[in-house]
Design a protein around this motif. Sequence first.
Motif, short mmCIF file in Angstrom:
data_model
loop_
_atom_site.label_atom_id
_atom_site.label_comp_id
_atom_site.label_asym_id
_atom_site.label_seq_id
_atom_site.Cartn_x
_atom_site.Cartn_y
_atom_site.Cartn_z
N ASP A 1 -102.40 53.69 -6.05
CA ASP A 1 -102.47 55.19 -6.02
C ASP A 1 -102.09 55.65 -7.33
OD1 ASP A 1 -100.75 57.84 -5.75
OD2 ASP A 1 -101.40 57.69 -3.81
N SER A 2 -102.94 56.49 -7.75
CA SER A 2 -102.92 57.00 -9.01
C SER A 2 -101.36 57.62 -9.46
CB SER A 2 -103.98 57.98 -9.57
OG SER A 2 -103.76 59.09 -8.68
N ASN A 3 -100.89 58.30 -8.38
CA ASN A 3 -99.56 58.81 -8.73
C ASN A 3 -98.50 57.93 -8.86
OD1 ASN A 3 -100.18 61.56 -8.12
ND2 ASN A 3 -100.44 61.25 -5.86
N ALA B 1 -94.93 54.97 -12.72
CA ALA B 1 -94.44 53.79 -13.43
C ALA B 1 -94.92 54.07 -14.97
CB ALA B 1 -95.17 52.58 -12.73
N ALA B 2 -95.85 54.67 -15.10
CA ALA B 2 -96.19 54.72 -16.59
C ALA B 2 -95.13 55.55 -17.27
CB ALA B 2 -97.56 55.18 -16.99
N ALA C 1 -91.76 53.96 -17.82
CA ALA C 1 -91.93 52.93 -18.86
C ALA C 1 -91.73 53.51 -20.05
CB ALA C 1 -93.21 52.21 -18.77
N LEU C 2 -92.46 54.71 -20.35
CA LEU C 2 -92.06 55.61 -21.46
C LEU C 2 -90.77 56.07 -21.72
CD1 LEU C 2 -95.55 57.49 -21.66
CD2 LEU C 2 -94.92 55.54 -23.12
N SER C 3 -90.31 56.40 -20.70
CA SER C 3 -88.86 57.09 -20.66
C SER C 3 -88.00 55.96 -21.20
CB SER C 3 -88.36 57.71 -19.53
OG SER C 3 -88.06 56.67 -18.62
N VAL D 1 -83.95 52.63 -13.12
CA VAL D 1 -85.31 52.03 -13.22
C VAL D 1 -85.42 51.34 -12.03
CG1 VAL D 1 -86.55 50.24 -14.50
CG2 VAL D 1 -85.32 51.76 -15.78
N VAL D 2 -84.65 50.56 -11.66
CA VAL D 2 -84.82 49.58 -10.60
C VAL D 2 -84.96 50.63 -9.26
CG1 VAL D 2 -83.63 48.16 -8.86
CG2 VAL D 2 -83.86 47.67 -11.37
N ALA D 3 -84.18 51.48 -8.91
CA ALA D 3 -84.39 52.54 -7.87
C ALA D 3 -85.94 53.21 -8.09
CB ALA D 3 -83.35 53.64 -8.20
#
Length: 51
Positions: free
Chosen positions: A6-8, A13-14, A17-19, A34-36
């Motif tokens: 799913d693109s959402n 996730a992207a 990762a940036l945050s 992050v884990v949650a």
Amino acid sequence: MQNNYDSNVVWKAADLALSCTKQVPEQRPSMTDVVAQLQECLKFEEGCGTM
């Protein structure tokens, strides 16, 4: 990536990762967050939840 995702979920996730790369440590999410958030992504992909 071999499967269809799913693109959402991919964007979430992207974004997560940036945050994690922010220069100011206080602006980064905790590992607990992050884990949650990753678990939430997995649940959505498995069809057990909604985003």
